[in-house]
Each structure stands twice: as structure tokens, then as C-alpha cells.
Design a protein around this motif. Sequence first.
Motif, PDB file in Angstrom:
ATOM      1  N   LEU A 192       0.850  -1.187   0.000  1.00  0.00           N
ATOM      2  CA  LEU A 192       0.000   0.000   0.000  1.00  0.00           C
ATOM      3  C   LEU A 192       0.887   1.240   0.000  1.00  0.00           C
ATOM      4  O   LEU A 192       1.646   1.474   0.949  1.00  0.00           O
ATOM      5  N   ALA A 193       0.807   2.014  -1.074  1.00  0.00           N
ATOM      6  CA  ALA A 193       1.498   3.296  -1.129  1.00  0.00           C
ATOM      7  C   ALA A 193       0.616   4.342  -0.452  1.00  0.00           C
ATOM      8  O   ALA A 193      -0.559   4.493  -0.795  1.00  0.00           O
ATOM      9  N   VAL A 194       1.200   5.065   0.503  1.00  0.00           N
ATOM     10  CA  VAL A 194       0.452   6.081   1.253  1.00  0.00           C
ATOM     11  C   VAL A 194       1.113   7.430   0.988  1.00  0.00           C
ATOM     12  O   VAL A 194       2.083   7.805   1.657  1.00  0.00           O
ATOM     13  N   PRO A 195       0.604   8.189   0.008  1.00  0.00           N
ATOM     14  CA  PRO A 195       1.262   9.445  -0.354  1.00  0.00           C
ATOM     15  C   PRO A 195       0.948  10.608   0.574  1.00  0.00           C
ATOM     16  O   PRO A 195       1.656  11.619   0.550  1.00  0.00           O
ATOM     17  N   VAL A 196      -0.119  10.483   1.378  1.00  0.00           N
ATOM     18  CA  VAL A 196      -0.558  11.602   2.208  1.00  0.00           C
ATOM     19  C   VAL A 196      -0.414  11.225   3.681  1.00  0.00           C
ATOM     20  O   VAL A 196      -0.993  10.241   4.141  1.00  0.00           O
ATOM     21  N   ILE A 197       0.370  12.013   4.402  1.00  0.00           N
ATOM     22  CA  ILE A 197       0.522  11.842   5.837  1.00  0.00           C
ATOM     23  C   ILE A 197       0.049  13.131   6.490  1.00  0.00           C
ATOM     24  O   ILE A 197       0.640  14.200   6.263  1.00  0.00           O
ATOM     25  N   GLY A 198      -1.020  13.033   7.280  1.00  0.00           N
ATOM     26  CA  GLY A 198      -1.612  14.255   7.822  1.00  0.00           C
ATOM     27  C   GLY A 198      -2.151  15.108   6.698  1.00  0.00           C
ATOM     28  O   GLY A 198      -3.020  14.682   5.935  1.00  0.00           O
ATOM     29  N   ASP A 199      -1.608  16.328   6.559  1.00  0.00           N
ATOM     30  CA  ASP A 199      -2.028  17.226   5.480  1.00  0.00           C
ATOM     31  C   ASP A 199      -0.943  17.413   4.428  1.00  0.00           C
ATOM     32  O   ASP A 199      -1.067  18.279   3.564  1.00  0.00           O
ATOM     33  N   ALA A 200       0.106  16.605   4.492  1.00  0.00           N
ATOM     34  CA  ALA A 200       1.228  16.750   3.554  1.00  0.00           C
ATOM     35  C   ALA A 200       1.170  15.661   2.490  1.00  0.00           C
ATOM     36  O   ALA A 200       0.861  14.502   2.780  1.00  0.00           O
ATOM     37  N   VAL A 201       1.496  16.032   1.255  1.00  0.00           N
ATOM     38  CA  VAL A 201       1.444  15.120   0.116  1.00  0.00           C
ATOM     39  C   VAL A 201       2.860  14.903  -0.403  1.00  0.00           C
ATOM     40  O   VAL A 201       3.595  15.854  -0.676  1.00  0.00           O
ATOM     41  N   ALA A 202       3.255  13.637  -0.553  1.00  0.00           N
ATOM     42  CA  ALA A 202       4.599  13.310  -1.004  1.00  0.00           C
ATOM     43  C   ALA A 202       4.765  13.623  -2.487  1.00  0.00           C
ATOM     44  O   ALA A 202       3.905  13.268  -3.298  1.00  0.00           O
TER      45      ALA A 202
END
Length: 267
Positions: A192-202
Motif C-alpha cells: 500500500l502506497a500512502v502518499p498523504v501523511i496528515g495534510d502533507a502530500v509526497a
Amino acid sequence: MTRPFRFGVVAPLMTDVVTWRDRARRIADSGYSTLLVPDFPLTQPAPGPMLATVAASTDLHVGTWVYASPLRPAWMTAWEAHSLSLLTDGRFEMGIGTGRPGIEDELRDKKLPVVPPGERLTQVRETVEALRDLDGPDLHTPVAMAVLGPKARALAAEVADTVTFALGDQPRAEVERLACDFRTAGNVELALAVPVIGDAVAPHMAPPDTDPAALRAADALTVLPDDPAAAIEEIQRRREEIGFSYFVFGADFAETFAPLVAELAGR
């Protein structure tokens, strides 16, 4: 079968080379298993040299996240993948898919044929077949496929070691249905790729107009809380309920989630 957790980091080169190498070493020291690079031609060095550099200076596994099949002939992608697998003593993982949304414009800009999705999927198959021929009986380069539609999922079930889904705002229940067949089979690792942590986007993991609040409202799995303790709880839930055991984050979050990796990796 419950697979142990492992964690990867997508680390495009967006700084000077020395800073990027230092980041790769910190990622290795934090317990991550794999450093990954995207396939964005001409915006950074080619994936092969980048990954060989990391593999030579750390004990990390390395991989593409992911090769876009229409950008190169199948034999060329397979040759590079086999070469990386050989030169890293088996620490290379070939991620491959049919290309991100909008790749048609990129193909036109590079004077490459714009082929329909079905033909791009055929290119993926041809690449994996060529890789297996090059590997021969003594080497097995792991293949990770990024999929979504039924034809891509069927091919992944046939040829891939690891499967990830090309997700956006699909809710949890829909992703669980996508994963059901692979989880039942039990011989494919679910990533599972998780590009969003909190309100930040990788960078290079999601479109620039991604709305973190909308993803949370949709109960999408492309977002995790930025509190490591809360993220640990959610990651454990996603393995228990859906089967995900390999989680991939952006490099900007690698240090924040180092305690999470220390807690869960290998368990």
C-alpha cells in the motif's frame, strides 16, 4: 498467512546529490527495507544509476516505483532490471505498471507511440517474461505490479510477487474488494502506497491537487495520520482486515515515521 511488516520509501532526487545520498543512509539506518525511485524521465537521473548508487552504499533493497511500460521497449526494461538484480546481489525489486494518468502527453512529447491501455498491459507481460528469461533458473528478480482494473489484476495474480493498487479516493470497502482475491491466494504480497501523511502530500506519489481532507472524509487508504502512534494502530488494522503488509511512504516522512518502523518492521 500473515506476512511480517516491511516499509519502503519513495525518494526522488530533488536536492543535490550529496544531500540525497545522506538521506538514503538515514533511511537505511532507520530500519526501512527498501528505497524506491519513480520513473520520471529527464526530471532526475535514470532509475538504474540511482538505485545502483544506493545499493552500493547501504544494505537497503532498492526498486522502481514504478517503471512505466510504454516508455521503453520491454527487452530494455528487462535488461536493466536483470542487471540491477545481478549487481545488487538480489536486492533489486522491479516495480512496473502501465503509466500514470496523463502519460499520453509525455509519450507524445518524447516522440513515442501512444498505445492504448490494453497494449501497455501486454508490454508489462512481455517485460516480465523477458526478465524471467534473463534471470534464468538461478535468479528471481521480484516483480511488483501497480494495478487497478480487472485485466491488470489478473495479470498481476499470474506474474507478480507484490501487488499495489493505483489508488486515489477509493473508500476502504472498495479497496478491500480489490484485495480479496490476492488475500485468498496467500502467495502475493500486498503493498500500500500512502502518499498523504496528515495534510502533507509526497512529491511524485500523488497529483499536486490532492486534497487530504477529502481523502479522510472518503475513508481512503491513501492517507495516514501524522501521529506515529495513531498510524501504527491504523497500519495494523489494514493488515488484519485487508492483508497489506508492505507500506510505502514518501521520503519527507521517513524520519517522522522512523519510530513506527522500529516498532513494526519484521513483526
